[in-house]
Structure formats: C-alpha cells, structure tokens
Design a protein around this motif. Structure first.
Motif, mmCIF file in Angstrom:
data_model
loop_
_atom_site.group_PDB
_atom_site.id
_atom_site.type_symbol
_atom_site.label_atom_id
_atom_site.label_comp_id
_atom_site.label_asym_id
_atom_site.label_seq_id
_atom_site.Cartn_x
_atom_site.Cartn_y
_atom_site.Cartn_z
ATOM 1 N N VAL A 83 48.713 42.646 31.092
ATOM 2 C CA VAL A 83 48.948 44.087 30.928
ATOM 3 C C VAL A 83 50.304 44.480 31.507
ATOM 4 N N ARG A 84 50.821 45.547 30.949
ATOM 5 C CA ARG A 84 52.039 46.175 31.456
ATOM 6 C C ARG A 84 51.645 47.571 31.897
ATOM 7 N N MET A 85 51.952 47.906 33.133
ATOM 8 C CA MET A 85 51.636 49.239 33.637
ATOM 9 C C MET A 85 52.741 50.199 33.213
ATOM 10 N N ASP A 86 52.316 51.321 32.663
ATOM 11 C CA ASP A 86 53.232 52.388 32.258
ATOM 12 C C ASP A 86 52.768 53.629 33.010
ATOM 13 N N GLU A 145 48.891 54.194 33.336
ATOM 14 C CA GLU A 145 48.238 53.650 32.144
ATOM 15 C C GLU A 145 48.563 52.171 31.985
ATOM 16 N N ALA A 146 47.542 51.393 31.676
ATOM 17 C CA ALA A 146 47.717 49.960 31.444
ATOM 18 C C ALA A 146 47.768 49.710 29.938
ATOM 19 N N VAL A 147 48.773 48.958 29.514
ATOM 20 C CA VAL A 147 48.902 48.576 28.107
ATOM 21 C C VAL A 147 48.624 47.076 28.020
ATOM 22 N N ILE A 148 47.575 46.713 27.287
ATOM 23 C CA ILE A 148 47.218 45.304 27.139
ATOM 24 C C ILE A 148 48.195 44.668 26.159
ATOM 25 N N GLN A 149 48.961 43.706 26.653
ATOM 26 C CA GLN A 149 49.969 43.035 25.831
ATOM 27 C C GLN A 149 49.486 41.695 25.284
ATOM 28 N N HIS A 150 48.663 41.012 26.054
ATOM 29 C CA HIS A 150 48.172 39.698 25.665
ATOM 30 C C HIS A 150 46.674 39.614 25.951
ATOM 31 N N LEU A 151 45.954 39.050 25.022
ATOM 32 C CA LEU A 151 44.522 38.818 25.180
ATOM 33 C C LEU A 151 44.206 37.566 24.381
ATOM 34 N N LEU A 157 37.742 42.545 29.123
ATOM 35 C CA LEU A 157 38.038 43.971 28.967
ATOM 36 C C LEU A 157 37.150 44.831 29.866
ATOM 37 N N GLN A 158 35.901 44.424 30.066
ATOM 38 C CA GLN A 158 35.000 45.179 30.940
ATOM 39 C C GLN A 158 35.433 45.109 32.405
ATOM 40 N N LYS A 159 35.941 43.958 32.842
ATOM 41 C CA LYS A 159 36.339 43.769 34.239
ATOM 42 C C LYS A 159 37.715 44.353 34.548
ATOM 43 N N LEU A 160 38.547 44.518 33.537
ATOM 44 C CA LEU A 160 39.930 44.941 33.741
ATOM 45 C C LEU A 160 40.078 46.258 34.496
ATOM 46 N N PRO A 161 39.317 47.322 34.161
ATOM 47 C CA PRO A 161 39.500 48.587 34.899
ATOM 48 C C PRO A 161 39.279 48.452 36.406
ATOM 49 N N THR A 162 38.332 47.627 36.804
ATOM 50 C CA THR A 162 38.061 47.423 38.230
ATOM 51 C C THR A 162 39.215 46.708 38.909
ATOM 52 N N VAL A 163 39.731 45.672 38.271
ATOM 53 C CA VAL A 163 40.821 44.890 38.850
ATOM 54 C C VAL A 163 42.101 45.722 38.942
ATOM 55 N N LEU A 164 42.369 46.516 37.903
ATOM 56 C CA LEU A 164 43.592 47.330 37.889
ATOM 57 C C LEU A 164 43.430 48.668 38.606
ATOM 58 N N THR A 192 42.196 51.400 37.328
ATOM 59 C CA THR A 192 42.520 52.492 36.414
ATOM 60 C C THR A 192 41.572 52.429 35.225
ATOM 61 N N THR A 193 41.264 53.571 34.664
ATOM 62 C CA THR A 193 40.439 53.608 33.458
ATOM 63 C C THR A 193 41.279 53.927 32.234
ATOM 64 N N SER A 194 42.558 54.175 32.450
ATOM 65 C CA SER A 194 43.463 54.482 31.353
ATOM 66 C C SER A 194 44.079 53.182 30.836
ATOM 67 N N ILE A 195 43.406 52.605 29.829
ATOM 68 C CA ILE A 195 43.820 51.321 29.281
ATOM 69 C C ILE A 195 43.891 51.441 27.767
#
Length: 119
Positions: free
Chosen positions: A59-62, A65-71, A87-94, A96-99
């Motif tokens: 992800v790239r943080m803007d 807001e997190a923008v998923i660049q690679h998956l 994708l479910q775990k990402l908000p907790t790690v980052l 933020t809920t803005s993804i």
C-alpha cells in the motif's frame, strides 16, 4: 498472518510481486522493492500461512487513506481466500479504515468485497 516486510523477505517478495501484470521485469521489481524499503509512505506486508510466505499486499499512504498498489498470492495457494484474509487484516495493521484499490488491483479488490458481502 500479515508480516511487515523485512530485507530478509526480499527474494520471496520479488517473486510474489512478479505475478503482478506490470512487475514482470527484474529492473522494475528492484525499483519497486527499493521504493517499499525507502519511502515511508509505502508499506509492504507478506502473508504467512503455516511456515510459508504465500501472499503479498503493498500500500501507499496518501494522507490517512491507503491505496492498495500490489496484491498477489502464490498460484499454488489461489482459491483459498488468502486475498480476502489479507484485505480483512489490513485496516488493523495500518490503523485506518480508509482503503481503496489502485487500478492494478481494483478488479480483484471488488471481487473480494462482493464475496464478503454475499456471506
């Protein structure tokens, strides 16, 4: 389990990134990994299943807001729901809920979101 990228994961990360359509060239892969290692707004995580690293999400943080660049998921583990789990775990790690997805991962992201809503 999502693990934050470390230099020791470089080769496996490059392998997983190479499954992305625009990351086939070794020079491009090295540039991408370097960006994740040096840019404080870029974050790379690997998915560990048992003792193997089988998936990757970048992800790239803007701002906030997190923008998923690679998956990416190793082809031998596709169809197991690992993309959805990442994708479910990402908000907790980052924290933020803005993804949102980039163009490169948008179709897979939508597929995962649709599947989650159907359950």
């Amino acid at each position: 389990m999502l693990l934050r990228y470390k230099k020791t994961f470089e080769k496996i990360s490059m392998g997983l990134l190479s499954f992305m359509p625009h990351e086939k060239d070794v020079k491009k892969l090295l540039e991408t990994i370097h960006e994740y290692e040096t840019n404080p707004d870029w974050h790379l995580f690997l998915w560990k299943k048992e003792d193997d690293l089988v998936g990757l999400i970048g992800v790239r943080m803007d701002g906030t807001e997190a923008v998923i660049q690679h998956l990416s998921v190793n082809p031998s583990h596709r169809g197991e729901g690992l993309g959805e789990e990442m994708l479910q775990k990402l908000p907790t790690v980052l924290q933020t809920t803005s993804i949102k997805p980039s163009e490169d991962v948008e179709s897979f992201y939508i597929k995962c979101q649709t599947k989650k809503e159907e359950e």
